[in-house]
Design a protein around this motif. Structure first.
Motif, PDB file in Angstrom:
ATOM      1  N   VAL A  71       0.865  -1.177   0.000  1.00 31.95           N
ATOM      2  CA  VAL A  71       0.000   0.000   0.000  1.00 31.95           C
ATOM      3  C   VAL A  71       0.904   1.230   0.000  1.00 31.95           C
ATOM      4  CG1 VAL A  71      -1.769   1.290   1.271  1.00 31.95           C
ATOM      5  CG2 VAL A  71      -1.782  -1.223   1.296  1.00 31.95           C
ATOM      6  N   ILE A  72       0.560   2.237  -0.820  1.00 31.92           N
ATOM      7  CA  ILE A  72       1.363   3.454  -0.920  1.00 31.92           C
ATOM      8  C   ILE A  72       0.546   4.627  -0.399  1.00 31.92           C
ATOM      9  CG2 ILE A  72       2.801   4.888  -2.409  1.00 31.92           C
ATOM     10  CD1 ILE A  72       3.567   1.937  -2.462  1.00 31.92           C
ATOM     11  N   VAL A  73       1.143   5.450   0.468  1.00 27.70           N
ATOM     12  CA  VAL A  73       0.465   6.623   1.033  1.00 27.70           C
ATOM     13  C   VAL A  73       1.399   7.829   0.951  1.00 27.70           C
ATOM     14  CG1 VAL A  73      -0.603   7.635   3.088  1.00 27.70           C
ATOM     15  CG2 VAL A  73      -0.869   5.182   2.628  1.00 27.70           C
ATOM     16  N   ASN A  74       0.880   8.946   0.452  1.00 28.55           N
ATOM     17  CA  ASN A  74       1.611  10.222   0.483  1.00 28.55           C
ATOM     18  C   ASN A  74       1.230  11.000   1.733  1.00 28.55           C
ATOM     19  OD1 ASN A  74       1.290  10.887  -3.094  1.00 28.55           O
ATOM     20  ND2 ASN A  74       2.917   9.831  -2.013  1.00 28.55           N
ATOM     21  N   SER A  75       2.232  11.530   2.454  1.00 32.10           N
ATOM     22  CA  SER A  75       1.952  12.322   3.654  1.00 32.10           C
ATOM     23  C   SER A  75       1.412  13.708   3.308  1.00 32.10           C
ATOM     24  CB  SER A  75       3.219  12.468   4.510  1.00 32.10           C
ATOM     25  OG  SER A  75       4.214  13.214   3.829  1.00 32.10           O
ATOM     26  N   HIS A  76       1.810  14.261   2.159  1.00 25.58           N
ATOM     27  CA  HIS A  76       1.296  15.540   1.658  1.00 25.58           C
ATOM     28  C   HIS A  76       1.767  15.683   0.220  1.00 25.58           C
ATOM     29  CE1 HIS A  76       5.286  16.465   3.200  1.00 25.58           C
ATOM     30  NE2 HIS A  76       5.269  17.686   2.688  1.00 25.58           N
ATOM     31  N   HIS A  77       1.418  16.805  -0.419  1.00 25.94           N
ATOM     32  CA  HIS A  77       1.639  16.907  -1.860  1.00 25.94           C
ATOM     33  C   HIS A  77       3.050  17.291  -2.267  1.00 25.94           C
ATOM     34  CE1 HIS A  77       0.916  21.298  -1.119  1.00 25.94           C
ATOM     35  NE2 HIS A  77       1.798  21.428  -2.083  1.00 25.94           N
ATOM     36  N   HIS A  78       3.868  17.786  -1.367  1.00 25.51           N
ATOM     37  CA  HIS A  78       5.185  18.275  -1.774  1.00 25.51           C
ATOM     38  C   HIS A  78       5.962  17.206  -2.547  1.00 25.51           C
ATOM     39  CE1 HIS A  78       5.379  21.839   1.252  1.00 25.51           C
ATOM     40  NE2 HIS A  78       4.791  22.154   0.126  1.00 25.51           N
ATOM     41  N   TYR A  79       6.693  17.672  -3.559  1.00 27.29           N
ATOM     42  CA  TYR A  79       7.244  16.744  -4.545  1.00 27.29           C
ATOM     43  C   TYR A  79       8.360  15.868  -3.997  1.00 27.29           C
ATOM     44  CZ  TYR A  79       7.577  15.190  -9.370  1.00 27.29           C
ATOM     45  OH  TYR A  79       7.518  14.435 -10.516  1.00 27.29           O
ATOM     46  N   ASP A  80       8.994  16.292  -2.906  1.00 25.97           N
ATOM     47  CA  ASP A  80      10.001  15.421  -2.296  1.00 25.97           C
ATOM     48  C   ASP A  80       9.355  14.298  -1.487  1.00 25.97           C
ATOM     49  OD1 ASP A  80       9.148  17.423  -0.563  1.00 25.97           O
ATOM     50  OD2 ASP A  80      11.025  17.498   0.559  1.00 25.97           O
ATOM     51  N   HIS A  81       8.027  14.245  -1.489  1.00 22.60           N
ATOM     52  CA  HIS A  81       7.297  13.156  -0.835  1.00 22.60           C
ATOM     53  C   HIS A  81       6.382  12.405  -1.808  1.00 22.60           C
ATOM     54  CE1 HIS A  81       8.472  14.428   3.263  1.00 22.60           C
ATOM     55  NE2 HIS A  81       8.578  15.597   2.660  1.00 22.60           N
ATOM     56  N   SER A  82       6.198  12.959  -2.996  1.00 19.68           N
ATOM     57  CA  SER A  82       5.287  12.332  -3.963  1.00 19.68           C
ATOM     58  C   SER A  82       5.902  12.153  -5.346  1.00 19.68           C
ATOM     59  CB  SER A  82       4.002  13.171  -4.092  1.00 19.68           C
ATOM     60  OG  SER A  82       4.290  14.464  -4.596  1.00 19.68           O
ATOM     61  N   GLY A  83       7.157  12.564  -5.530  1.00 23.70           N
ATOM     62  CA  GLY A  83       7.785  12.484  -6.843  1.00 23.70           C
ATOM     63  C   GLY A  83       8.068  11.072  -7.305  1.00 23.70           C
ATOM     64  N   GLY A  84       8.091  10.123  -6.369  1.00 17.75           N
ATOM     65  CA  GLY A  84       8.301   8.724  -6.738  1.00 17.75           C
ATOM     66  C   GLY A  84       7.006   7.974  -7.007  1.00 17.75           C
ATOM     67  N   ASN A  85       5.894   8.689  -7.052  1.00 18.88           N
ATOM     68  CA  ASN A  85       4.600   8.034  -7.313  1.00 18.88           C
ATOM     69  C   ASN A  85       4.587   7.295  -8.643  1.00 18.88           C
ATOM     70  OD1 ASN A  85       3.647   9.057  -4.913  1.00 18.88           O
ATOM     71  ND2 ASN A  85       2.128  10.420  -5.810  1.00 18.88           N
ATOM     72  N   TYR A  86       5.403   7.754  -9.592  1.00 19.03           N
ATOM     73  CA  TYR A  86       5.404   7.132 -10.920  1.00 19.03           C
ATOM     74  C   TYR A  86       5.752   5.645 -10.863  1.00 19.03           C
ATOM     75  CZ  TYR A  86      10.512   7.021 -11.083  1.00 19.03           C
ATOM     76  OH  TYR A  86      11.830   6.739 -10.814  1.00 19.03           O
ATOM     77  N   CYS A  87       6.378   5.206  -9.789  1.00 20.42           N
ATOM     78  CA  CYS A  87       6.779   3.802  -9.655  1.00 20.42           C
ATOM     79  C   CYS A  87       5.609   2.874  -9.333  1.00 20.42           C
ATOM     80  CB  CYS A  87       7.826   3.664  -8.549  1.00 20.42           C
ATOM     81  SG  CYS A  87       9.410   4.433  -8.911  1.00 20.42           S
ATOM     82  N   PHE A  88       4.456   3.448  -8.957  1.00 23.60           N
ATOM     83  CA  PHE A  88       3.366   2.643  -8.415  1.00 23.60           C
ATOM     84  C   PHE A  88       2.044   2.963  -9.112  1.00 23.60           C
ATOM     85  CE2 PHE A  88       6.525   3.610  -5.138  1.00 23.60           C
ATOM     86  CZ  PHE A  88       6.954   2.319  -4.832  1.00 23.60           C
ATOM     87  N   GLU A  89       1.148   2.002  -9.096  1.00 24.76           N
ATOM     88  CA  GLU A  89      -0.123   2.146  -9.812  1.00 24.76           C
ATOM     89  C   GLU A  89      -1.167   2.907  -9.006  1.00 24.76           C
ATOM     90  OE1 GLU A  89      -1.516  -1.644 -11.079  1.00 24.76           O
ATOM     91  OE2 GLU A  89       0.189  -2.019 -12.422  1.00 24.76           O
ATOM     92  N   LYS A  90      -1.199   2.689  -7.680  1.00 25.44           N
ATOM     93  CA  LYS A  90      -2.213   3.304  -6.834  1.00 25.44           C
ATOM     94  C   LYS A  90      -1.560   3.943  -5.621  1.00 25.44           C
ATOM     95  CE  LYS A  90      -5.927   0.055  -8.062  1.00 25.44           C
ATOM     96  NZ  LYS A  90      -6.939  -0.895  -7.540  1.00 25.44           N
TER      97      LYS A  90
END
Length: 282
Positions: A71-90
């Protein structure tokens, strides 16, 4: 409390990432000095809290540690916390974070952000920002609800909405193991409260007060940057620091930060400190 590891040398490296086992089945994953992600492993599932800026291969790191459904969860939108989202589907994120994450998901934004990171003192240059500068993927973003429970098998993680550093910050509470995963809501260096970048100091104080109301359910706080863990007494200092700023916005000393649009001020109370713009002091 027998699940805590006291040996802070319990460190290994995978593909250049620095990993530390910080509690039973909890790995802090340092992404080349820029940020810290957390892999929390249960008996049925594992959860990755934040995806970092997105350099290196975080999926390979995870595969070395667990083969459980992730399971993948972002703590907030800042890109140093969400920039690796491309690795995952959900990916799960707060409702307010989702449109911002979507807006950031462009080659232009990613390139500009990556180039801005090269000057960070923390970046250890052990992976190339340029080799991952074009990685974009349209992952599915799933809205997080307050108090949502992620059941990993032998442990659960509760979502707590904690606006302040941004308007979409969340924490994850593992009350069984007495751990709080704070993202950038709590860090060991100054919390940034800038312009429209952040929520107000009053709303941040409300979030700190909320976390204090849960303080009998955790003993250690694991932040998204710098030193970890942080003791929960830090929250008491932060509450007083915020109250002093709200009572007198001129209390802070002039400082600087290239992330802010207006003049920046620094105030510290004991362990806790804040960099703020005065428009947040409402």
């Amino acid at each position: 409390m027998d699940n805590f590891y006291t040996d802070n040398m319990n460190i290994r490296e995978i593909d250049g990432f620095t990993l530390q086992l910080v509690s039973k089945n909890v790995w802090a994953i340092d992404e080349f000095g820029i940020d810290i992600m957390y892999l929390i492993v249960g008996t049925k599932k594992a959860l990755l809290f934040d995806t970092g800026i997105g350099i290196g291969n975080i999926k390979n790191v995870i595969k070395e540690l667990t083969d459980l459904p992730l399971v993948i969860v972002n703590s907030h939108h800042h890109y140093d916390h969400s920039g690796g989202n491309y690795c995952f589907e959900k990916i799960y994120a707060h409702a307010s974070a989702i449109p911002v994450i979507q807006q950031q998901n462009t080659p232009e934004f990613r390139k500009d952000f990556f180039l801005s990171q090269e000057a960070r003192n923390e970046y250890n240059h052990r992976a190339s920002l340029h080799s991952h500068i074009t990685c974009i993927n349209h992952s599915e973003l799933i809205e997080l609800k307050e108090e949502k429970i992620f059941d990993l098998g032998d442990r659960t993680l509760e979502v707590l909405f904690t606006p302040g550093h941004t308007k979409d910050c969340i924490c994850l509470l593992d009350s069984k193991n007495e751990l709080l995963f704070s993202g950038d809501t709590i860090v060991s260096t100054p919390t940034l409260l800038f312009d429209s970048f952040s929520d107000t100091a009053q709303n941040y104080l409300n979030s700190i007060t909320k976390l204090l109301s849960y303080s009998n359910k955790y003993n250690l706080i694991f932040p998204g940057h710098y030193l970890r863990p942080i003791g929960k007494n830090y929250l008491k200092d932060m509450a007083i620091c915020l109250k002093e700023i709200l009572q007198d916005p001129d209390i802070g000393k002039p400082d600087s930060c290239n992330m802010a649009l207006g003049p920046v001020y620094y105030h510290q109370y004991r362990l806790a400190s804040i960099l703020y713009t005065k428009d947040r002091c409402i």
